[in-house]
Design a protein around this motif. Sequence first.
Motif, mmCIF file in Angstrom:
data_model
loop_
_atom_site.group_PDB
_atom_site.id
_atom_site.type_symbol
_atom_site.label_atom_id
_atom_site.label_comp_id
_atom_site.label_asym_id
_atom_site.label_seq_id
_atom_site.Cartn_x
_atom_site.Cartn_y
_atom_site.Cartn_z
ATOM 1 N N LYS A 1 3.303 -7.990 -9.637
ATOM 2 C CA LYS A 1 4.235 -7.413 -8.674
ATOM 3 C C LYS A 1 3.483 -6.830 -7.484
ATOM 4 C CE LYS A 1 7.649 -3.717 -8.201
ATOM 5 N NZ LYS A 1 8.276 -2.585 -8.873
ATOM 6 N N LYS A 2 2.404 -6.109 -7.758
ATOM 7 C CA LYS A 2 1.597 -5.526 -6.671
ATOM 8 C C LYS A 2 1.028 -6.619 -5.774
ATOM 9 C CE LYS A 2 0.209 -1.403 -9.203
ATOM 10 N NZ LYS A 2 -0.900 -0.749 -9.924
ATOM 11 N N LYS A 3 0.530 -7.696 -6.393
ATOM 12 C CA LYS A 3 -0.039 -8.797 -5.610
ATOM 13 C C LYS A 3 1.031 -9.441 -4.743
ATOM 14 C CE LYS A 3 -2.548 -13.158 -6.066
ATOM 15 N NZ LYS A 3 -1.834 -13.774 -4.997
ATOM 16 N N LEU B 1 3.050 -5.826 -13.821
ATOM 17 C CA LEU B 1 2.893 -4.856 -12.728
ATOM 18 C C LEU B 1 1.830 -5.304 -11.732
ATOM 19 C CD1 LEU B 1 3.241 -1.464 -14.621
ATOM 20 C CD2 LEU B 1 4.893 -2.541 -13.099
ATOM 21 N N ASP B 2 0.722 -5.861 -12.241
ATOM 22 C CA ASP B 2 -0.319 -6.380 -11.343
ATOM 23 C C ASP B 2 0.218 -7.525 -10.494
ATOM 24 O OD1 ASP B 2 -2.100 -4.549 -12.357
ATOM 25 O OD2 ASP B 2 -3.145 -5.992 -13.665
ATOM 26 N N LEU C 1 3.792 -8.062 -3.610
ATOM 27 C CA LEU C 1 4.138 -7.156 -2.509
ATOM 28 C C LEU C 1 3.067 -7.164 -1.427
ATOM 29 C CD1 LEU C 1 5.644 -4.147 -4.491
ATOM 30 C CD2 LEU C 1 6.872 -5.846 -3.126
ATOM 31 N N THR C 2 1.804 -7.253 -1.811
ATOM 32 C CA THR C 2 0.702 -7.339 -0.839
ATOM 33 C C THR C 2 0.810 -8.623 -0.032
ATOM 34 O OG1 THR C 2 -0.735 -6.048 -2.294
ATOM 35 C CG2 THR C 2 -1.808 -7.355 -0.581
ATOM 36 N N ASP C 3 1.104 -9.735 -0.717
ATOM 37 C CA ASP C 3 1.247 -11.018 -0.025
ATOM 38 C C ASP C 3 2.415 -10.986 0.962
ATOM 39 O OD1 ASP C 3 -0.884 -11.940 -1.490
ATOM 40 O OD2 ASP C 3 0.318 -13.169 -2.859
ATOM 41 N N SER D 1 3.590 -8.362 2.470
ATOM 42 C CA SER D 1 3.175 -7.499 3.581
ATOM 43 C C SER D 1 2.289 -8.268 4.561
ATOM 44 C CB SER D 1 2.436 -6.280 3.037
ATOM 45 O OG SER D 1 1.946 -5.488 4.082
#
Length: 135
Positions: free
Chosen positions: A100-102, A97-98, A104-106, A108
């Motif tokens: 995945k969040k990273k 999950l971490d 998605l941030t990249d 963006s």
Amino acid sequence: MEAEDLLEINYDMFKKMKKLAEDQEKMLNEGRMDRYLTLANKRERLKTEITANNRRYTLLVKDVSAGRARKKNLTDEIAAVIRSIQEVDRRIEGLILDGKKKLLTDISKMRKGRNALRNYRGKTGNIPRFIEKKG
């Protein structure tokens, strides 16, 4: 093969599964997804073997009620190993999950950069002189 033998075999397989889960966690931390997936396949094969042994065990237990103390001890040990595997799996899930969040941030950030460059170009599509033409 006796019921107790199957329990011991399953106990050993669960310990192997725990080691594989720990190795998977390590591979995720190192960013080695290929190795992580290979280990996941090995865990799945072990799970299949354990399930087959459990079916055989159920049939044998119906026939034999001797050696209950040893069986109880082994089943308690197996339960402890399963709980530890579940704990490692929860940590692995958190790592995924971490990641995945990273990711998605990249993504963006890349979109914002692409939009900024598009806006600098203007409507004609020419790159203004103050933006370098060479990368």
